[in-house]
Motif scaffolding. Structure first.
Motif, PDB file in Angstrom:
ATOM      1  N   GLY A   1     -12.725  -4.870 -10.780  1.00  0.00           N
ATOM      2  CA  GLY A   1     -11.661  -4.892 -11.782  1.00  0.00           C
ATOM      3  C   GLY A   1     -10.921  -3.584 -11.911  1.00  0.00           C
ATOM      4  N   ARG A   2     -11.166  -2.634 -11.013  1.00  0.00           N
ATOM      5  CA  ARG A   2     -10.532  -1.326 -11.177  1.00  0.00           C
ATOM      6  C   ARG A   2      -9.150  -1.246 -10.530  1.00  0.00           C
ATOM      7  NH1 ARG A   2     -12.845   4.818  -9.981  1.00  0.00           N
ATOM      8  NH2 ARG A   2     -10.849   5.849 -10.418  1.00  0.00           N
ATOM      9  N   TYR A   3      -9.001  -1.752  -9.321  1.00  0.00           N
ATOM     10  CA  TYR A   3      -7.758  -1.556  -8.580  1.00  0.00           C
ATOM     11  C   TYR A   3      -6.969  -2.862  -8.469  1.00  0.00           C
ATOM     12  CZ  TYR A   3      -9.857   2.869  -7.134  1.00  0.00           C
ATOM     13  OH  TYR A   3     -10.436   4.108  -7.128  1.00  0.00           O
ATOM     14  N   TYR A   4      -5.686  -2.762  -8.755  1.00  0.00           N
ATOM     15  CA  TYR A   4      -4.744  -3.862  -8.558  1.00  0.00           C
ATOM     16  C   TYR A   4      -3.877  -3.499  -7.357  1.00  0.00           C
ATOM     17  CZ  TYR A   4      -0.842  -7.087  -9.544  1.00  0.00           C
ATOM     18  OH  TYR A   4       0.125  -8.062  -9.467  1.00  0.00           O
ATOM     19  N   ILE A   5      -3.776  -4.413  -6.389  1.00  0.00           N
ATOM     20  CA  ILE A   5      -3.079  -4.123  -5.141  1.00  0.00           C
ATOM     21  C   ILE A   5      -2.066  -5.221  -4.866  1.00  0.00           C
ATOM     22  CG2 ILE A   5      -3.350  -3.704  -2.667  1.00  0.00           C
ATOM     23  CD1 ILE A   5      -6.403  -3.132  -3.489  1.00  0.00           C
TER      24      ILE A   5
ATOM     25  N   LEU B   1      -0.734   0.212  -4.917  1.00  0.00           N
ATOM     26  CA  LEU B   1      -2.050   0.247  -5.558  1.00  0.00           C
ATOM     27  C   LEU B   1      -1.942   0.875  -6.936  1.00  0.00           C
ATOM     28  CD1 LEU B   1      -5.462   1.121  -4.044  1.00  0.00           C
ATOM     29  CD2 LEU B   1      -4.663   2.471  -5.975  1.00  0.00           C
ATOM     30  N   LEU B   2      -2.546   0.221  -7.930  1.00  0.00           N
ATOM     31  CA  LEU B   2      -2.572   0.739  -9.294  1.00  0.00           C
ATOM     32  C   LEU B   2      -4.022   0.852  -9.745  1.00  0.00           C
ATOM     33  CD1 LEU B   2      -0.957   1.543 -11.848  1.00  0.00           C
ATOM     34  CD2 LEU B   2      -1.018  -0.873 -12.518  1.00  0.00           C
ATOM     35  N   ASP B   3      -4.429   2.064 -10.124  1.00  0.00           N
ATOM     36  CA  ASP B   3      -5.772   2.319 -10.633  1.00  0.00           C
ATOM     37  C   ASP B   3      -5.783   2.007 -12.129  1.00  0.00           C
ATOM     38  OD1 ASP B   3      -8.196   3.328 -11.533  1.00  0.00           O
ATOM     39  OD2 ASP B   3      -8.091   5.165 -10.345  1.00  0.00           O
ATOM     40  N   LEU B   4      -6.438   0.924 -12.513  1.00  0.00           N
ATOM     41  CA  LEU B   4      -6.420   0.495 -13.913  1.00  0.00           C
ATOM     42  C   LEU B   4      -7.288   1.361 -14.804  1.00  0.00           C
ATOM     43  CD1 LEU B   4      -6.508  -3.379 -13.367  1.00  0.00           C
ATOM     44  CD2 LEU B   4      -4.528  -1.938 -13.836  1.00  0.00           C
ATOM     45  N   TRP B   5      -8.111   2.214 -14.217  1.00  0.00           N
ATOM     46  CA  TRP B   5      -8.836   3.208 -15.016  1.00  0.00           C
ATOM     47  C   TRP B   5      -7.943   4.383 -15.380  1.00  0.00           C
ATOM     48  CZ3 TRP B   5     -14.405   4.143 -12.666  1.00  0.00           C
ATOM     49  CH2 TRP B   5     -15.119   2.939 -12.688  1.00  0.00           C
ATOM     50  N   HIS B   6      -6.940   4.644 -14.549  1.00  0.00           N
ATOM     51  CA  HIS B   6      -6.074   5.813 -14.746  1.00  0.00           C
ATOM     52  C   HIS B   6      -4.621   5.405 -14.545  1.00  0.00           C
ATOM     53  CE1 HIS B   6      -9.476   8.573 -14.942  1.00  0.00           C
ATOM     54  NE2 HIS B   6      -9.983   7.967 -13.896  1.00  0.00           N
ATOM     55  N   LEU B   7      -4.099   4.676 -15.514  1.00  0.00           N
ATOM     56  CA  LEU B   7      -2.713   4.234 -15.401  1.00  0.00           C
ATOM     57  C   LEU B   7      -1.742   5.407 -15.387  1.00  0.00           C
ATOM     58  CD1 LEU B   7      -2.698   1.168 -17.842  1.00  0.00           C
ATOM     59  CD2 LEU B   7      -2.784   1.145 -15.341  1.00  0.00           C
ATOM     60  N   GLU B   8      -2.183   6.551 -15.908  1.00  0.00           N
ATOM     61  CA  GLU B   8      -1.300   7.715 -15.934  1.00  0.00           C
ATOM     62  C   GLU B   8      -0.955   8.215 -14.531  1.00  0.00           C
ATOM     63  OE1 GLU B   8      -5.481   9.306 -15.804  1.00  0.00           O
ATOM     64  OE2 GLU B   8      -4.428   7.704 -16.866  1.00  0.00           O
ATOM     65  N   LYS B   9      -1.728   7.811 -13.528  1.00  0.00           N
ATOM     66  CA  LYS B   9      -1.445   8.228 -12.147  1.00  0.00           C
ATOM     67  C   LYS B   9      -0.283   7.450 -11.545  1.00  0.00           C
ATOM     68  CE  LYS B   9      -6.186   9.631 -10.983  1.00  0.00           C
ATOM     69  NZ  LYS B   9      -7.339   9.372 -10.075  1.00  0.00           N
ATOM     70  N   GLY B  10       0.061   6.336 -12.165  1.00  0.00           N
ATOM     71  CA  GLY B  10       1.137   5.526 -11.624  1.00  0.00           C
ATOM     72  C   GLY B  10       0.719   4.765 -10.386  1.00  0.00           C
ATOM     73  N   VAL B  11       1.701   4.214  -9.686  1.00  0.00           N
ATOM     74  CA  VAL B  11       1.441   3.392  -8.504  1.00  0.00           C
ATOM     75  C   VAL B  11       1.390   4.268  -7.259  1.00  0.00           C
ATOM     76  CG1 VAL B  11       2.366   1.567  -7.030  1.00  0.00           C
ATOM     77  CG2 VAL B  11       2.436   1.324  -9.519  1.00  0.00           C
ATOM     78  N   GLN B  12       0.362   4.048  -6.456  1.00  0.00           N
ATOM     79  CA  GLN B  12       0.182   4.766  -5.194  1.00  0.00           C
ATOM     80  C   GLN B  12       0.509   3.827  -4.038  1.00  0.00           C
ATOM     81  OE1 GLN B  12      -3.853   6.067  -4.613  1.00  0.00           O
ATOM     82  NE2 GLN B  12      -3.551   6.552  -2.442  1.00  0.00           N
ATOM     83  N   ARG B  13       1.224   4.326  -3.052  1.00  0.00           N
ATOM     84  CA  ARG B  13       1.510   3.537  -1.856  1.00  0.00           C
ATOM     85  C   ARG B  13       0.402   3.764  -0.833  1.00  0.00           C
ATOM     86  NH1 ARG B  13       6.677   2.132  -0.926  1.00  0.00           N
ATOM     87  NH2 ARG B  13       5.724   0.930   0.763  1.00  0.00           N
ATOM     88  N   ILE B  14      -0.133   2.661  -0.285  1.00  0.00           N
ATOM     89  CA  ILE B  14      -1.167   2.755   0.737  1.00  0.00           C
ATOM     90  C   ILE B  14      -0.744   1.978   1.975  1.00  0.00           C
ATOM     91  CG2 ILE B  14      -3.032   3.100  -0.928  1.00  0.00           C
ATOM     92  CD1 ILE B  14      -3.799   0.165  -0.558  1.00  0.00           C
TER      93      ILE B  14
END
Length: 390
Positions: free
Chosen positions: A204-208, A219-232
């Motif tokens: 349940g941590r990462y939404y891709i 990729l969105l880290d739902l534990w740390h929404l402040e990081k924003g969306v990361q491209r992988i």
């Protein structure tokens, strides 16, 4: 203390819910209720609407199946009484749904009009109508909104979804403070072109979200929404010929085995292997055709893959230790969906154009049974009630 008379017990067959499931019969707008222990159909429930792209979630007690139909229908099916408990038409065109962590809310993602609607799981009463980003200006007579895809449930009774036309990911969070009950929306924009589907990792941590308009994933880290969306994996398709896409891969069919994810590549005859610690690609596995679903056996030892037309009569099985294809067979024309029973001792698959469902032993690859179904597609077991993102 309430007791039942002998007559009542005789007239009501007790049925456990843990080994039940439903099979979508897309041509007739019906579902079959099945028992995985006996490997047999029990009943049919019809009048469920357009099931050409149907999906299902289950109540916490596994008694009710919520069926999301393409025509906007949302139906609550009672698996103990084999009948519709409640049914509504909530939009003009919908693409799937999710049930909240606490089991109280049912969310539906809509193409027309774009957005999601949230309902009480008990009554299907509307609780929230969250409109997607508009595509045209307010001066036009009728607003058009972005299509919503990739709707999943997340820990904390949240829903996460993607906006295909406006390149966004939204997180809907239920807030209940000082009797002020509302759904608070956090929006992430410019996540990449045309997110077409998405998943949430088993923890349940990462939404891709997969991207159709360009190579890579968001990729969105739902534990740390402040990081924003990361491209992988932004370059996984570079210097490779992309073939015409006959059917989009379903990212909820990602196979996560241990720390590695086995991902269908868009427009390629390959499965990508991704290290979920670093989110880097570590291997590419050539396969028979354009993969649609890659499904992991619950112990992570195997990944079963089906394919888009014209190779949709074939299944390949991958060994997750060495990435070798260890088995290939042809169940029949148009294999649409595969599901393992909770502990992985059975693999069920639907063969649409043969109008049948087949059940296999994944250890021996031997077929144990076949039974008829009208144009079967999705296979959903009640064990999904206790999994995140399904």
């Amino acid at each position: 203390m309430i007791s039942l008379s002998a007559c009542q017990l005789q007239n009501h067959q007790l049925r456990p819910t843990g080994d039940l499931g439903v099979i979508i019969e897309r041509a007739t707008g019906s579902v079959q209720v099945v028992n995985t222990t006996q490997q047999e159909p029990l009943a049919k429930v019809d009048k469920l609407g357009d099931l050409s792209h149907a999906s299902v979630v289950f109540s916490r007690d596994q008694r009710y199946a919520y069926v999301f139909a393409r025509d906007g229908g949302l139906t609550k099916v009672d698996l103990l009484q084999d009948k519709i408990d409640h049914r509504i038409i909530q939009s003009g065109n919908s693409i799937g749904g999710a049930i909240s962590q606490n089991g109280k809310w049912i969310a539906v993602s809509n193409y027309t009009p774009g957005g999601i609607k949230i309902f009480s799981s008990d009554t299907l009463e509307l609780a929230a109508d969250i409109t997607a980003t508009p595509l045209n200006t307010s001066t036009e007579k009728k607003a058009i909104y972005s299509k919503v895809v990739g709707l999943v449930d997340a820990p904390g009774n949240r829903f996460v979804f993607s906006l295909f036309d406006t390149n966004e990911i939204w997180v809907a969070d239920y807030i209940n403070q000082d009797n002020n009950k509302k759904w608070e929306i956090q929006k992430f924009t410019n996540i990449g072109k045309q997110p077409y589907d998405a998943l949430i990792t088993p923890s349940g941590r990462y939404y891709i979200a997969g991207l159709f308009g360009e190579s890579g994933f968001a990729l969105l880290d739902l534990w740390h929404l402040e990081k924003g969306v990361q491209r992988i994996l932004p370059n996984y398709n570079n210097n490779k010929q992309t073939l015409p896409v006959y059917k989009m891969p379903h990212l909820e069919g990602w196979a996560v085995a241990g720390r590695y994810a086995f991902v269908p590549a868009v427009g390629q005859h390959s499965i990508l292997v991704i290290d979920t610690d670093s989110w880097q690609q570590v291997a590419t596995i050539p396969v028979h055709g354009q993969p649609v679903f890659a499904v992991a056996r619950p112990d992570g030892r195997q990944v079963w893959v089906n394919f888009a037309y014209p190779n949709n009569d074939t299944i390949q099985v991958i060994n997750t230790e060495n990435y070798h294809i260890i088995h290939q067979f042809k169940p029949g024309p148009a294999v649409l969906h595969m599901s393992f029973t909770p502990k992985g001792e059975q693999l069920w698959l639907s063969v649409r154009d043969n109008n049948e469902v087949q059940v296999y032993d994944p250890a021996t690859f031997k077929k144990s049974t076949t039974f008829p179904a009208n144009s079967p597609s999705g296979i959903f077991f009640t064990s999904r009630a206790h999994q995140i993102g399904l």
